[in-house]
Every structure is written in C-alpha cells, then in structure tokens.
Design a protein around this motif. Structure first.
Motif, PDB file in Angstrom:
ATOM      1  N   LEU A 200       0.840  -1.185   0.000  1.00  0.00           N
ATOM      2  CA  LEU A 200       0.000   0.000   0.000  1.00  0.00           C
ATOM      3  C   LEU A 200       0.882   1.243   0.000  1.00  0.00           C
ATOM      4  O   LEU A 200       1.904   1.288   0.689  1.00  0.00           O
ATOM      5  CB  LEU A 200      -0.902   0.026   1.245  1.00  0.00           C
ATOM      6  CG  LEU A 200      -1.778  -1.206   1.495  1.00  0.00           C
ATOM      7  CD1 LEU A 200      -2.599  -1.013   2.761  1.00  0.00           C
ATOM      8  CD2 LEU A 200      -2.686  -1.471   0.302  1.00  0.00           C
ATOM      9  N   HIS A 226      -1.290  -0.754  -4.281  1.00  0.00           N
ATOM     10  CA  HIS A 226      -2.617  -0.176  -4.125  1.00  0.00           C
ATOM     11  C   HIS A 226      -2.438   1.214  -3.522  1.00  0.00           C
ATOM     12  O   HIS A 226      -1.683   1.393  -2.557  1.00  0.00           O
ATOM     13  CB  HIS A 226      -3.492  -1.018  -3.186  1.00  0.00           C
ATOM     14  CG  HIS A 226      -3.804  -2.382  -3.711  1.00  0.00           C
ATOM     15  ND1 HIS A 226      -4.616  -2.607  -4.800  1.00  0.00           N
ATOM     16  CD2 HIS A 226      -3.402  -3.614  -3.284  1.00  0.00           C
ATOM     17  CE1 HIS A 226      -4.713  -3.902  -5.025  1.00  0.00           C
ATOM     18  NE2 HIS A 226      -3.988  -4.547  -4.122  1.00  0.00           N
ATOM     19  N   LEU A 242      -5.591  -6.292   2.115  1.00  0.00           N
ATOM     20  CA  LEU A 242      -5.380  -5.819   0.746  1.00  0.00           C
ATOM     21  C   LEU A 242      -3.905  -5.772   0.388  1.00  0.00           C
ATOM     22  O   LEU A 242      -3.516  -6.029  -0.757  1.00  0.00           O
ATOM     23  CB  LEU A 242      -6.001  -4.418   0.576  1.00  0.00           C
ATOM     24  CG  LEU A 242      -5.895  -3.819  -0.824  1.00  0.00           C
ATOM     25  CD1 LEU A 242      -6.706  -4.641  -1.825  1.00  0.00           C
ATOM     26  CD2 LEU A 242      -6.364  -2.362  -0.834  1.00  0.00           C
TER      27      LEU A 242
END
Length: 305
Positions: A200, A226, A242
């Motif tokens: 991330l 991401h 994620l």
C-alpha cells in the motif's frame, strides 16, 4: 504597471482573501456577510488600484502570485492586530471575522499526535485553525509560498523568516494481516516475496515502503501497489488483507498485540524526523500553538530520531 501599495485597503484585501479561502465569490460573500456584488467590486477595485490581477477566476478561484503574497500579508496583520484588540477594543484587521491560523500538517501526524496539540491550543486561544494536509516532505513549500504560517515538516533546512524546532521522529512499522503474511511471507521477508506481495502507498510521493525495503534487503521495491490516500483507510485496508504497508507504531501497537496485524520485520522500523517551522512573528497565537505542538509531539514522538 507599477503597483501602488499605498492604495492597499484591508476591507478589499479581506475580500480577496475570502475568495481565495472559500473558492468562489458567492461563498466569500456568505463568509463576509455581504453581497457577491460587493465582493466583486472590492476585488476588482483593488486590482485596478494595484494594476495587477490578484485572482484567477475559475472553479475554484485561485490566487496569482501577488494575490497569494497579499493574502499572506493579511494573515500576518490580523495576527498582530489580534494581540492589540483587547487594548483597542476592536477586532483584528477591522473585520468581524474570527481570527484563523493557517497551518500545514502531514496526514499521519493529524491521525496520531497533532489532535492533542489542537485541543490544547483551543483551550488557551480564541483562534480557529485552518489545517492543510500535505506530505511531510512538501509542507514547507506551503510556508515558503505564504499559504500558511506554520508547518509540521520533515525538512530540517531553515526557511527564511521562520524558526524551526525539532519535534522528534514518528516511528513506522511494516505490517500485514496474519492471513496476508501467511500467504505472501510464509518463508519470511525475501526479495521474491516483495516482488509478488501487493503493498500500500499513500500517494505517488510516498516512498516509505521503498525506504524500508532498501533497509531490510537492499532491494528496490517493485511489487504491485494499491493507492490509499487516507491514514485510517490505509490501516483499514491492511487489516482486511489488501496489502502490506508502513504504519505509525502508535496506531498499530494494539493491533499487533491483539494479533490482528503482524510486523514483517520487527528489527527494521523506520523513523521519520519531524520539525515545527513557524513564521517569525511575535504573535501570541503562534507562541501558544508552538507550545501546544511541542508538548503533544513530546508525548508521542521518538526522541533522537
């Protein structure tokens, strides 16, 4: 054309500042409790007297370089006159507006220690804060341009006309959910794992994950990314698996203790030194905010980082 600063009047300059702050003439009029026509007349009249455009009309309206400089001047005048108001029986700069202090702060500080500073400041000063969010490596740019009067920054270099105070370092840990770590890092943090595991990033200026990868394995981070431009959203996305990312330790220590997150390499945490840089004005509000910032930072940030 030569600019005639002798013709500068503060009601007109207040109208310019309101349009810049609010983004439109209509919202500026509401903030000043006058009509949009009156705002337009004041702005246009000041531009004509100075022989220069101060506002680029648009959605939103934006200041020119001169317009931004004059708004910064008004901020300073209001700060100084605010200190005189009790003796004069008048409000700062001759307006009925509440004094507002523009400050730039990075998102992770706003999510961790800065709220305590803001709350402490509000208890001693009848002044509003206008917080602008920016990366800690770029907040000082807003101070140099005159957009704000103080910043939390990662730059230790002095800014002309300002004072810089070290605050300490915000310490970060590389974390992932247990499920994510089991799936991508079952054999530990390796070059191959970092090439495959999504990470991330806050935005395109966030290189903290890459800095950590160089410190751990001396490799350039090249895995999937991401983009999550929110400190709390960043944490939420890590919790649900994620990707992995760098988080302020003060935000994740409870999650790590409870097993909701695992730290990928506990021996390799990253410290980001932070500084408080404030314009050199002998204004009570700036002194009060500086005291509050130093106290709140001292309770959370790592010394000697």
């Amino acid at each position: 054309m030569k600019q005639n600063f002798a013709m500068l009047d503060y009601p007109s300059l207040a109208a310019v500042a309101a349009v810049v702050r609010e983004g439109t003439f209509e919202r500026a009029a509401a903030a000043l409790a006058i009509t949009p026509s009156a705002v337009s007349q004041r702005v246009r009249g000041l531009e004509e007297r100075l022989g220069a455009i101060l506002i680029v009309r648009g959605q939103p309206c934006e200041p020119t370089e001169l317009g931004r400089s004059l708004c910064a001047h008004l901020d300073r005048v209001r700060l100084l006159e605010h200190d005189l108001a009790p003796a004069l029986g008048t409000l700062a700069a001759g307006t009925s507006e509440r004094l507002t202090l523009p400050v730039a702060v990075n998102a992770d500080s706003l999510a961790t220690w800065f709220p305590a500073a803001a709350a402490a400041f509000a208890q001693v000063a009848d002044v509003s804060l206008d917080l602008a969010l920016d990366d800690e490596a770029h907040t000082a740019r807003r101070l140099r341009s005159g957009e704000v009067l103080a910043v939390v920054t990662a730059e230790r270099e002095p800014v002309q006309g300002c004072r810089t105070t070290p605050l300490g370092a915000l310490r970060y840990a590389a974390c992932a959910s247990p499920e994510f770590a089991g799936r991508h890092f079952s054999r530990g943090v390796t070059t191959e794992a970092l090439e495959q595991a999504p990470c991330l990033r806050f935005d395109r200026r966030d290189f903290l994950q890459a800095r950590w990868a160089r410190a751990v394995l001396d490799v350039e981070l090249a895995g999937p990314v991401h983009w999550v431009p929110s400190t709390h959203g960043f944490l939420d996305m890590t919790l649900v698996g994620l990707g992995w990312g760098m988080h302020p330790c003060v935000m994740v220590e409870d999650h790590i203790a409870a097993g909701r997150l695992v730290e990928l390499a506990p021996a390799h945490r990253v410290d980001v030194p932070l500084y408080w840089t404030v314009t050199r004005l002998h204004a009570a509000a700036l002194g009060q905010l500086t005291q509050a910032v130093r106290a709140a930072a001292g309770a959370v940030l790592v010394r000697g980082g």
